[in-house]
Design an enzyme around this catalytic site. Structure first.
Site, PDB file in Angstrom:
ATOM      1  N   PHE A  91      30.536  25.551  33.306  1.00 16.52           N
ATOM      2  CA  PHE A  91      29.823  25.683  32.025  1.00 16.52           C
ATOM      3  C   PHE A  91      30.763  25.769  30.837  1.00 16.52           C
ATOM      4  CE2 PHE A  91      30.870  30.160  32.515  1.00 16.52           C
ATOM      5  CZ  PHE A  91      31.037  30.565  31.198  1.00 16.52           C
ATOM      6  N   LYS A 136      27.664  15.887  37.949  1.00 13.39           N
ATOM      7  CA  LYS A 136      26.755  17.025  38.173  1.00 13.39           C
ATOM      8  C   LYS A 136      27.278  18.148  37.279  1.00 13.39           C
ATOM      9  CE  LYS A 136      26.024  20.602  39.754  1.00 13.39           C
ATOM     10  NZ  LYS A 136      25.725  21.763  38.860  1.00 13.39           N
ATOM     11  N   GLU A 190      24.489  23.672  35.254  1.00  7.29           N
ATOM     12  CA  GLU A 190      23.060  23.770  34.915  1.00  7.29           C
ATOM     13  C   GLU A 190      22.834  24.758  33.771  1.00  7.29           C
ATOM     14  OE1 GLU A 190      24.725  24.822  37.460  1.00  7.29           O
ATOM     15  OE2 GLU A 190      23.664  26.259  38.729  1.00  7.29           O
ATOM     16  N   CYS A 242      39.535  28.883  31.202  1.00 11.72           N
ATOM     17  CA  CYS A 242      40.429  29.020  32.359  1.00 11.72           C
ATOM     18  C   CYS A 242      41.867  29.087  31.905  1.00 11.72           C
ATOM     19  CB  CYS A 242      40.229  27.880  33.328  1.00 11.72           C
ATOM     20  SG  CYS A 242      40.750  26.332  32.629  1.00 11.72           S
TER      21      CYS A 242
HETATM   22  P1  NAD Z   1      30.949  28.047  38.920  1.00 11.98           P
HETATM   23  O1  NAD Z   1      31.895  28.009  40.073  1.00 11.98           O
HETATM   24  O2  NAD Z   1      29.860  29.054  38.927  1.00 11.98           O
HETATM   25  O3  NAD Z   1      30.210  26.621  38.761  1.00 11.98           O
HETATM   26  C1  NAD Z   1      30.901  25.412  38.780  1.00 11.98           C
HETATM   27  C2  NAD Z   1      30.006  24.339  39.359  1.00 11.98           C
HETATM   28  O4  NAD Z   1      29.692  24.667  40.714  1.00 11.98           O
HETATM   29  C3  NAD Z   1      28.681  24.185  38.611  1.00 11.98           C
HETATM   30  O5  NAD Z   1      28.403  22.812  38.457  1.00 11.98           O
HETATM   31  C4  NAD Z   1      27.687  24.868  39.530  1.00 11.98           C
HETATM   32  O6  NAD Z   1      26.408  24.289  39.480  1.00 11.98           O
HETATM   33  C5  NAD Z   1      28.281  24.681  40.909  1.00 11.98           C
HETATM   34  N1  NAD Z   1      27.944  25.778  41.829  1.00 11.98           N
HETATM   35  C6  NAD Z   1      27.671  27.072  41.474  1.00 11.98           C
HETATM   36  N2  NAD Z   1      27.419  27.790  42.578  1.00 11.98           N
HETATM   37  C7  NAD Z   1      27.552  26.967  43.643  1.00 11.98           C
HETATM   38  C8  NAD Z   1      27.436  27.148  45.062  1.00 11.98           C
HETATM   39  N3  NAD Z   1      27.138  28.326  45.592  1.00 11.98           N
HETATM   40  N4  NAD Z   1      27.637  26.081  45.852  1.00 11.98           N
HETATM   41  C9  NAD Z   1      27.950  24.887  45.331  1.00 11.98           C
HETATM   42  N5  NAD Z   1      28.078  24.658  44.002  1.00 11.98           N
HETATM   43  C10 NAD Z   1      27.896  25.690  43.159  1.00 11.98           C
HETATM   44  O7  NAD Z   1      31.854  28.153  37.614  1.00 11.98           O
HETATM   45  P2  NAD Z   1      31.369  28.430  36.122  1.00 11.98           P
HETATM   46  O8  NAD Z   1      30.949  29.842  36.017  1.00 11.98           O
HETATM   47  O9  NAD Z   1      30.465  27.370  35.659  1.00 11.98           O
HETATM   48  O10 NAD Z   1      32.745  28.231  35.342  1.00 11.98           O
HETATM   49  C11 NAD Z   1      33.692  29.227  35.174  1.00 11.98           C
HETATM   50  C12 NAD Z   1      34.778  29.160  36.222  1.00 11.98           C
HETATM   51  O11 NAD Z   1      35.431  27.892  36.166  1.00 11.98           O
HETATM   52  C13 NAD Z   1      35.878  30.172  35.980  1.00 11.98           C
HETATM   53  O12 NAD Z   1      36.280  30.686  37.223  1.00 11.98           O
HETATM   54  C14 NAD Z   1      36.982  29.355  35.349  1.00 11.98           C
HETATM   55  O13 NAD Z   1      38.286  29.878  35.491  1.00 11.98           O
HETATM   56  C15 NAD Z   1      36.841  28.080  36.082  1.00 11.98           C
HETATM   57  N6  NAD Z   1      37.456  26.982  35.369  1.00 11.98           N
HETATM   58  C16 NAD Z   1      38.594  26.457  35.885  1.00 11.98           C
HETATM   59  C17 NAD Z   1      39.225  25.428  35.227  1.00 11.98           C
HETATM   60  C18 NAD Z   1      40.464  24.822  35.789  1.00 11.98           C
HETATM   61  O14 NAD Z   1      40.792  23.718  35.403  1.00 11.98           O
HETATM   62  N7  NAD Z   1      41.181  25.471  36.690  1.00 11.98           N
HETATM   63  C19 NAD Z   1      38.685  24.928  34.034  1.00 11.98           C
HETATM   64  C20 NAD Z   1      37.517  25.487  33.533  1.00 11.98           C
HETATM   65  C21 NAD Z   1      36.898  26.523  34.224  1.00 11.98           C
END
Ligand code: NAD
Length: 499
Positions: free
Chosen positions: A148, A172, A175, A280
Site C-alpha cells: 500500500f 495485483k 487492496e 520501507c
Molecule cells: P503486506 O505484506 O500486507 O501486503 C503486500 C501485498 O501482499 C498486498 O498486495 C496484499 O494484498 C498481499 N497480501 C497481504 N496479505 C497476504 C497473505 N496473507 N497472503 C498473500 N498475500 C497477501 O504489506 P503492506 O502492509 O501493504 O506494505 C507494507 C510493507 O511493505 C512493509 O513491511 C514495508 O517495509 C514493505 N515494503 C518493502 C519495500 C521494499 O522494497 N523492500 C518497499 C515498500 C514496502
C-alpha cells in the site's frame, strides 16, 4: 458507493462476490469498495494476456518504447489528479504523493531506453566459421503484487520494465489504495498499449495464491512485508516461477561524532516521520556514536519534533498525514507500548493524537524513544509508523554491527565528515543500500533497488539492468554456415570444443 473495478482486456472486470473497504484515512470513513477477484477473474486476465503478448513481443522495441514516452507525457498531464487520488486513499501529503508518482515515472524514463539495453552480445569467430550471439527475450506473462505504501512507484518499478521488455503484466495492487494503479493502467491504454498487456486484478490472499499457482505466469515480483514475501517466494518458486520478493525493513542512521548535527536532525525528521513512517526506506533507528553525540542529538531532536505539523493530506503545510487504516494505527500504538514495557525511555509519546475536526482520522503523533537496546522486540521488528528510536553506541565498530546483525538489511545511512569512516562503513556494512550523508538512499531508476537478508528474497533487484535481467531470459545461439564440404565425422561423437 464508488466501486473500484479490475482492468481486464482494456475494460472493467464485472462484479465480484466479495469487496474490500477503501478508507479515506483523513476522515476514517469508507469512501469506496474494491472488487476482490477470484480464480475466474485471473483466468479472464490470463486469456487476454495470452492473446496479446506474442504480438507485443514481436513489436519492435522502439515502438514499445514510444508507448512509454507517451505514457510519461500523459501521467505528467494528470499529475494533480493522480496525486490527490493517491493522497485520499493512502494519507500521505500531496507533495509526497507527487514524489511517489515521479519516482515511478523515472523508471518509465529508463524503460524509454529499452531498445538499447535489450541488445545482446556477439562473438564473431568463436571457432572455425562459428559465431555465438545472445538475445534477451521476454518471459511471457509476469505478475506484480504490490504494497500500500507506494501505490504509484512500485507498480511502475515492475510494470515499466516488464512491459518494455515485451511481456504482458498483471498487477495485483494493494487492496487498501487500489485507485491509482487502475488510473495508471487506463493511461497506459490511452498511451497506445494494446489491451491485455497491462491488466489490474484486485484481491487479497485468494488472488495472490491464484497468481502463485497459475501455470501461465512465468515470473512474480512482490513487494510487501517479510513474512508474506517469504511465503510468496517459496510458493512461487515451488510452482517453477522466477520470483523476486522484497520485504520489510528497519533502517539505521549512524551519526558519527563529527557529523553536522543540524543537518542530521533536518534529514532525520523527514526520514523518520515523513509519510507517517510508512516507507520501507524510512530511518526509524538512529545510532549516535558516543554519549556526547547522543545527548547533543537528543537535545536538537526535541524542538524539531515539537515543530512537526500533522495534518490532512491536502494540507500543504503538513509534514505528514494519517496512517493508512485503523488496524495499522492500533498496531503502531501497540509497538509504542511494547517499547515502554521493555524498558526503553519514551521521550515523546505520539499516541492518542487527535486532529481537530478529523477526530476519526487515523492520525498518530510523532514518538521518540531513547535508550533502546538490541534485545528489545520493539527494536527487532518493523513498526512502520512515526516512531524514532535512539540506540546509543559507544564506538564505530558497535554502530557498524547493529545494522549488520539486524534481521533486515534494506537501507542504512552514515552521517559524518570523515571520508575514511564512510568508506569503511559502506564496504563493511551487511545491508543492501547505503547512504553517505543521504538519509533515504533509494537508488535512481537506472541503478537498482534491493535490500539484503529478510528485506529481499530472491537474487535480482528491482529496475535498472537488474530489472531487465529479471523480466527477460537469455537465449544463446551458436551458428555455423558450412560451405558445403563434409565435416570431420569422427568429431561428431566428442563434446564440441573450439580448440
Ligand atoms: P503486506 O505484506 O500486507 O501486503 C503486500 C501485498 O501482499 C498486498 O498486495 C496484499 O494484498 C498481499 N497480501 C497481504 N496479505 C497476504 C497473505 N496473507 N497472503 C498473500 N498475500 C497477501 O504489506 P503492506 O502492509 O501493504 O506494505 C507494507 C510493507 O511493505 C512493509 O513491511 C514495508 O517495509 C514493505 N515494503 C518493502 C519495500 C521494499 O522494497 N523492500 C518497499 C515498500 C514496502
Amino acid at each position: 458507493m464508488r466501486i473500484i473495478d479490475h482492468v481486464i482486456a482494456g475494460g472493467a472486470g464485472g462484479t465480484s462476490a466479495r469487496t474490500g473497504d477503501v478508507f479515506d484515512p483523513n476522515t476514517g470513513q469508507v469512501q469506496a469498495r474494491v472488487n476482490l477477484g477470484t480464480q475466474a477473474t485471473l483466468d479472464a486476465a490470463i486469456a487476454a494476456a495470452q492473446a496479446a503478448q506474442p504480438g507485443w513481443a514481436a513489436t519492435n522495441p522502439q515502438r514499445r518504447a514510444r508507448v512509454m514516452f507517451q505514457f510519461k507525457a500523459l501521467v505528467e498531464a494528470h499529475i494533480d489528479e493522480l496525486a490527490h487520488l493517491l493522497s485520499s486513499e493512502h494519507g500521505k501529503v500531496i507533495a509526497d504523493s507527487k514524489g511517489d508518482i515521479q519516482r515511478g515515472l523515472e523508471v518509465i524514463e529508463f524503460a524509454c531506453g529499452i531498445p538499447h539495453v535489450l541488445k545482446g552480445e556477439y562473438t564473431q569467430g568463436a571457432g572455425p566459421g562459428i559465431d555465438v550471439y545472445s538475445m534477451r527475450q521476454p518471459l511471457g506473462i509476469g505478475a506484480g503484487i504490490t504494497p500500500f505504501n507506494f501505490p504509484a512507484m512500485i507498480p511502475l518499478w515492475m510494470s515499466g520494465v516488464a512491459i518494455a521488455c515485451g511481456n504482458a503484466f498483471l498487477l495485483k495492487p494493494s487492496e487498501r489504495d487500489p485507485s491509482v494503479p487502475v488510473r495508471l493502467a487506463e493511461l497506459m491504454l490511452e498511451a497506445g498499449l494494446p489491451e491485455g498487456i497491462l491488466q489490474v486484478v484486485h484481491g487479497d490472499k485468494e488472488m495472490v495464491d491464484a497468481i502463485l499457482d497459475h501455470p501461465a505466469i512465468s515470473a512474480v515480483s512482490f513487494v510487501g512485508s517479510s513474512d508474506i514475501a517469504h511465503y510468496v517466494y517459496r510458493r512461487g518458486v515451488d510452482a517453477g516461477k522466477r520470483v523476486q520478493a522484497m520485504g520489510g525493513a528497519k533502517n539505521h542512521g549512524i551519526v558519527m561524532p563529527d557529523a553536522d548535527l543540524d543537518q542530521v536532525v533536518n534529514d532525520l525528521s523527514g526520514a523518520a516521520f515523513g509519510s507517517a513512517g510508512e516507507r520501507c526506506m524510512a530511518l526509524p533507528v538512529v545510532v549516535p556514536v558516543g554519549e556526547k553525540t547522543a545527548d547533543a542529538l537528543r537535545e536538537k531532536l526535541l524542538p524539531a519534533i515539537a515543530a512537526l505539523r500533522i495534518g490532512v493530506s491536502t494540507d500543504n503545510d503538513a509534514h505528514y498525514g494519517p496512517v493508512v487504516n485503523a488496524a495499522h494505527q492500533q498496531r503502531v500504538e501497540n509497538w509504542i507500548q511494547t517499547g515502554v514495557d521493555e524498558g526503553a525511555e519514551l521521550v515523546v509519546d505520539g499516541r492518542g493524537f487527535k486532529l481537530q475536526g478529523h477526530e476519526q482520522g487515523f492520525f498518530i503523533g510523532p514518538s521518540l524513544f531513547d535508550h533502546v537496546t538490541p534485545d528489545m522486540q520493539a527494536y527487532k521488528e518493523e513498526i512502520f509508523g512515526p516512531v524514532l528510536q535512539i540506540v546509543r553506541a559507544p564506538d564505530f565498530e558497535t554502530a557498524l554491527r547493529l545494522p549488520s546483525e539486524h534481521q533486515y538489511g534494506n537501507g542504512v545511512a552514515i552521517f559524518t565528515r570523515n571520508g575514511h569512516a564512510a568508506r569503511e562503513f559502506a564496504a563493511r556494512v551487511n545491508v543492501g543500500m547505503v547512504g553517505i550523508n543521504v538519509p533515504i538512499p533509494v537508488p535512481v531508476a537506472y541503478h537498482s533497488f534491493g535490500g539484503w537478508k529478510r528485506s529481499a528474497f530472491g537474487d535480482t533487484n528491482q529496475h535498472g539492468m537488474e530489472g531487465v535481467r529479471f523480466w527477460t531470459k537469455v537465449k544463446t545461439i551458436t551458428q555455423r554456415w558450412p560451405d558445403g564440404g563434409v565435416g570431420d565425422a569422427a568429431n561428431a561423437f566428442v563434446i564440441p570444443t573450439m580448440g
